[in-house]
Design a protein around this motif. Structure first.
Motif, PDB file in Angstrom:
ATOM      1  N   ILE A  39      27.993 -17.821  -4.328  1.00 20.23           N
ATOM      2  CA  ILE A  39      28.112 -18.128  -7.039  1.00 20.23           C
ATOM      3  C   ILE A  39      28.063 -16.375  -6.593  1.00 20.23           C
ATOM      4  N   ALA A  40      28.904 -15.722  -7.901  1.00 12.43           N
ATOM      5  CA  ALA A  40      28.394 -14.982  -8.546  1.00 12.43           C
ATOM      6  C   ALA A  40      27.641 -14.536 -10.065  1.00 12.43           C
ATOM      7  N   ALA A  41      26.700 -15.054 -10.735  1.00 13.20           N
ATOM      8  CA  ALA A  41      26.827 -15.463 -12.028  1.00 13.20           C
ATOM      9  C   ALA A  41      26.055 -14.883 -12.348  1.00 13.20           C
ATOM     10  N   GLU A  42      25.694 -14.854 -14.106  1.00 16.52           N
ATOM     11  CA  GLU A  42      23.886 -14.877 -14.853  1.00 16.52           C
ATOM     12  C   GLU A  42      23.293 -15.700 -14.436  1.00 16.52           C
ATOM     13  N   PRO A  43      22.090 -15.176 -14.198  1.00 16.97           N
ATOM     14  CA  PRO A  43      20.588 -16.219 -13.731  1.00 16.97           C
ATOM     15  C   PRO A  43      21.230 -17.654 -13.994  1.00 16.97           C
ATOM     16  N   ASP A  44      20.686 -17.613 -14.964  1.00 13.21           N
ATOM     17  CA  ASP A  44      20.523 -19.982 -15.870  1.00 13.21           C
ATOM     18  C   ASP A  44      21.560 -20.495 -15.204  1.00 13.21           C
ATOM     19  N   LEU A  45      23.019 -19.854 -15.424  1.00 13.41           N
ATOM     20  CA  LEU A  45      23.944 -20.023 -14.625  1.00 13.41           C
ATOM     21  C   LEU A  45      23.993 -20.478 -13.419  1.00 13.41           C
ATOM     22  N   LEU A  46      23.920 -19.200 -12.334  1.00 18.23           N
ATOM     23  CA  LEU A  46      23.965 -18.996 -10.976  1.00 18.23           C
ATOM     24  C   LEU A  46      22.559 -20.974 -10.624  1.00 18.23           C
ATOM     25  N   VAL A  47      21.332 -20.640 -11.156  1.00 19.86           N
ATOM     26  CA  VAL A  47      20.324 -21.424 -10.854  1.00 19.86           C
ATOM     27  C   VAL A  47      21.530 -22.656 -11.110  1.00 19.86           C
ATOM     28  N   GLY A  48      21.842 -22.415 -12.097  1.00 22.95           N
ATOM     29  CA  GLY A  48      22.178 -24.814 -12.544  1.00 22.95           C
ATOM     30  C   GLY A  48      23.286 -24.969 -11.510  1.00 22.95           C
ATOM     31  N   LEU A  49      24.088 -24.218 -10.904  1.00 28.00           N
ATOM     32  CA  LEU A  49      25.331 -24.423 -10.308  1.00 28.00           C
ATOM     33  C   LEU A  49      24.585 -24.988  -8.808  1.00 28.00           C
ATOM     34  N   THR A  50      23.637 -24.352  -8.388  1.00 25.15           N
ATOM     35  CA  THR A  50      22.888 -24.080  -6.998  1.00 25.15           C
ATOM     36  C   THR A  50      22.585 -25.268  -6.578  1.00 25.15           C
ATOM     37  N   GLU A  51      21.216 -25.961  -8.521  1.00 19.40           N
ATOM     38  CA  GLU A  51      20.970 -26.595  -7.851  1.00 19.40           C
ATOM     39  C   GLU A  51      21.714 -27.983  -7.851  1.00 19.40           C
ATOM     40  N   MET A  52      23.060 -27.952  -8.932  1.00 20.49           N
ATOM     41  CA  MET A  52      24.275 -29.145  -8.828  1.00 20.49           C
ATOM     42  C   MET A  52      24.724 -29.477  -7.633  1.00 20.49           C
ATOM     43  N   LEU A  53      25.172 -28.734  -6.774  1.00 21.37           N
ATOM     44  CA  LEU A  53      25.490 -28.401  -5.925  1.00 21.37           C
ATOM     45  C   LEU A  53      25.133 -29.160  -4.396  1.00 21.37           C
ATOM     46  N   ALA A  54      23.018 -28.197  -4.780  1.00 24.21           N
ATOM     47  CA  ALA A  54      22.553 -29.432  -3.706  1.00 24.21           C
ATOM     48  C   ALA A  54      22.643 -30.963  -3.936  1.00 24.21           C
ATOM     49  N   GLY A  55      22.663 -31.393  -4.949  1.00 25.78           N
ATOM     50  CA  GLY A  55      22.858 -32.528  -5.994  1.00 25.78           C
ATOM     51  C   GLY A  55      24.154 -33.767  -4.741  1.00 25.78           C
ATOM     52  N   PHE A  56      25.125 -32.736  -4.657  1.00 23.08           N
ATOM     53  CA  PHE A  56      26.211 -32.970  -3.911  1.00 23.08           C
ATOM     54  C   PHE A  56      26.380 -32.692  -2.404  1.00 23.08           C
ATOM     55  N   GLY A  57      25.675 -32.400  -1.865  1.00 20.26           N
ATOM     56  CA  GLY A  57      25.620 -32.220  -0.780  1.00 20.26           C
ATOM     57  C   GLY A  57      25.416 -30.849   0.161  1.00 20.26           C
ATOM     58  N   ALA A  58      26.480 -30.184  -0.692  1.00 18.39           N
ATOM     59  CA  ALA A  58      26.699 -28.009  -0.352  1.00 18.39           C
ATOM     60  C   ALA A  58      25.933 -27.436  -0.890  1.00 18.39           C
ATOM     61  N   GLU A  59      26.592 -26.708  -0.077  1.00 16.80           N
ATOM     62  CA  GLU A  59      25.491 -25.875   0.819  1.00 16.80           C
ATOM     63  C   GLU A  59      25.200 -24.328  -0.603  1.00 16.80           C
ATOM     64  N   THR A  60      24.699 -23.785  -0.929  1.00 17.92           N
ATOM     65  CA  THR A  60      24.624 -22.187  -1.447  1.00 17.92           C
ATOM     66  C   THR A  60      24.975 -21.517  -0.233  1.00 17.92           C
ATOM     67  N   VAL A  61      25.366 -20.609   0.403  1.00 16.76           N
ATOM     68  CA  VAL A  61      25.551 -19.462   1.280  1.00 16.76           C
ATOM     69  C   VAL A  61      25.025 -18.378   1.207  1.00 16.76           C
ATOM     70  N   ALA A  62      25.689 -17.890  -0.262  1.00 16.76           N
ATOM     71  CA  ALA A  62      25.921 -16.630  -1.143  1.00 16.76           C
ATOM     72  C   ALA A  62      25.997 -16.891  -2.060  1.00 16.76           C
ATOM     73  N   ALA A  63      24.488 -16.539  -3.054  1.00 18.97           N
ATOM     74  CA  ALA A  63      24.376 -16.053  -4.161  1.00 18.97           C
ATOM     75  C   ALA A  63      24.048 -14.203  -4.360  1.00 18.97           C
ATOM     76  N   VAL A  64      24.723 -14.145  -5.617  1.00 20.96           N
ATOM     77  CA  VAL A  64      24.295 -13.246  -6.241  1.00 20.96           C
ATOM     78  C   VAL A  64      24.919 -13.394  -7.798  1.00 20.96           C
ATOM     79  N   SER A  65      23.463 -12.663  -7.940  1.00 15.84           N
ATOM     80  CA  SER A  65      23.337 -12.355  -9.941  1.00 15.84           C
ATOM     81  C   SER A  65      23.187 -10.746 -10.241  1.00 15.84           C
TER      82      SER A  65
END
Length: 465
Positions: free
Chosen positions: A321-347
């Motif tokens: 994921i590459a996004a602004e901080p609020d959007l990035l955090v929201g996406l990572t938490e949503m994906l964690a709820g789906f059982g997915a893993e965020t292996v690369a994050a850039v803000s």
């Protein structure tokens, strides 16, 4: 808590961020009959306007003080005064926004002094509010510029409880909403529908769902924004029952509003994923003193079913994921709820909210940093804006477009990411993209010990029959 890796490069390769000046202009565009006037060169304004037009597919009212090489050295205050006078005389707007650019910030321009000089020179325009805000391109990003502008608007235009005689709860059905820059017009439209479903009246600040939702106006052309929050309604914020704050970037504006009006607020980092939406729905139910409508309960059941349907595809999947901080955090938490893993994050910028990201590391950087992290961590899918198209093509990975800008597709601004229905739509899109990789598909097994019939043997069998 993730490790925050700060920028170490001397240059930006394949930029990710939009400037804070663009974020400031976006905030002003959420008010009715408003117009932002960037204090800078014509190129600074034209660059931002191009992305706005390509993203929203709408004419964007945006003006500039158009400083040149002479005024950049000798001073640009006269251009501010002249620009404000021209806008007031020609258009009589309800609000003029005056964000700065990196050029005038480097020059050392005093934007507030320029506004005071305008007021002294033209007292006939005293009724037209002008909100100056410092948003240099070299500091922060779109999210921080947007939040700074909302804070400046509240400081300048929202009266305190003592001045206006407001009282929290006087308007028993009004709910103030401080909407972060990561919310699309489609998100805001859905959020207003959820609030109205409980019999409450939302007052969104700023309201892009009314000004940049892509509707055809009755008039052929307007030099000002069409739709958005009415400037006069800012006087009623102190009478609201409560304030909903969406996005940690809006905590600064929320603090100022609460100090001025004493209206209680409820703060949400994001509204993606079943847990975050549950908290919103329970808050609305308590504020309205009403049960959750059956339609919303059914949307939750639909999301639960979608999570069951898609967990085979998304479980243990590796995303970037590459996004602004609020959007990035929201996406990572949503994906964690789906059982997915965020292996690369850039803000593109640092912010305290990044400490809540559901990943091991967050890199403050650009799309080159994302590409390197994707290769190193073997990500399977990328989520970012349209700037990441070429990155995804080089890596041979599917891309889900999110954030600003989205210029290679039509209608990205109408997409709903929040709520049960928005989360469900995102879940389906991610699952379909993972399916395109044929991840986990079991192909037919052909034993090397078994003789498969050839065309000759098939023909002989038919002849014998």
């Amino acid at each position: 808590m993730p490790e925050i890796i700060k920028r170490s490069k001397a240059l930006c390769v394949s930029p990710l961020k939009a400037s804070s000046t663009v974020g400031a202009a976006l905030a002003f565009l959420g008010f009715n009959r408003a117009i932002p006037m960037m204090h800078g060169s014509q190129g600074c304004t034209a660059f931002g306007k191009i992305f706005f037009v390509r993203h929203f597919r709408e004419p964007i009212p945006l003006q500039t003080t158009a400083i040149d090489h002479v005024s950049a050295v000798m001073g640009s205050q006269e251009l501010v005064v002249e620009g404000l006078r021209t806008l007031c005389e020609k258009h009589r707007p309800d609000l003029i926004g005056l964000p700065t650019t990196g050029l005038v910030e480097t020059q050392g321009a005093d934007i507030r002094q320029a506004v005071r000089a305008f007021r002294e020179a033209h007292p006939e325009f005293a009724a037209i509010p002008v909100v100056p805000v410092s948003t240099p391109d070299f500091s922060g990003a779109m999210e921080s510029g947007y939040a700074a502008t909302v804070k400046a608007i509240i400081e300048e235009l929202v009266p305190s409880a003592d001045e206006a005689g407001t009282q929290p709860g006087r308007r028993r059905r009004q709910i103030n909403v401080l909407a972060g820059s990561h919310l699309t017009p489609g998100d805001l439209e859905h959020l207003k529908e959820l609030i109205e479903g409980f019999g409450l009246r939302p007052l969104v600040l700023p309201d892009l769902s009314d000004s940049l939702d892509g509707h055809l106006p009755e008039a052929d052309y307007s030099p000002l924004t069409i739709g958005g929050t009415l400037v006069d309604e800012l006087n009623t914020l102190g009478d609201a029952l409560a304030t909903l704050v969406i996005g940690d970037s809006m905590h600064g504006p929320a603090d100022v509003l609460k100090a001025k009006t004493a209206v209680p607020d409820h703060r949400f980092t994001h509204l993606m994923g079943i847990e975050a939406v549950d908290r919103l729905i329970l808050t609305l139910s308590e504020l309205a003193a009403a049960p959750v409508p059956p339609r919303i309960e059914r949307q939750r059941q639909q999301l639960q079913d979608a999570m069951l349907d898609c967990h085979f595809m998304l479980g243990m999947s590796r995303l970037a994921i590459a996004a602004e901080p609020d959007l990035l955090v929201g996406l990572t938490e949503m994906l964690a709820g789906f059982g997915a893993e965020t292996v690369a994050a850039v803000s593109p910028s640092n912010a305290p909210v990044l400490q809540h990201a559901q990943c091991e590391q967050v890199k403050i950087g650009d799309l080159e940093d994302l590409e390197l992290a994707v290769r190193a961590n073997r990500a399977e899918l990328i989520i970012t804006n349209s700037h990441g198209v070429h990155t995804a093509e080089r890596l041979g990975l599917p891309l889900l477009r999110a954030g600003f800008p989205q210029y290679d597709r039509v209608g990205g601004y109408t997409r709903t990411w929040i709520g049960y229905s928005g989360t469900r739509a995102t879940l389906f899109d991610l699952a379909n993209l993972i399916l395109s990789l044929e991840k986990g598909e079991i192909h037919p097994y052909r034993s090397t010990l078994k003789q498969w019939p050839t065309e000759d043997t098939q023909a002989s069998v038919k002849h014998a029959a």
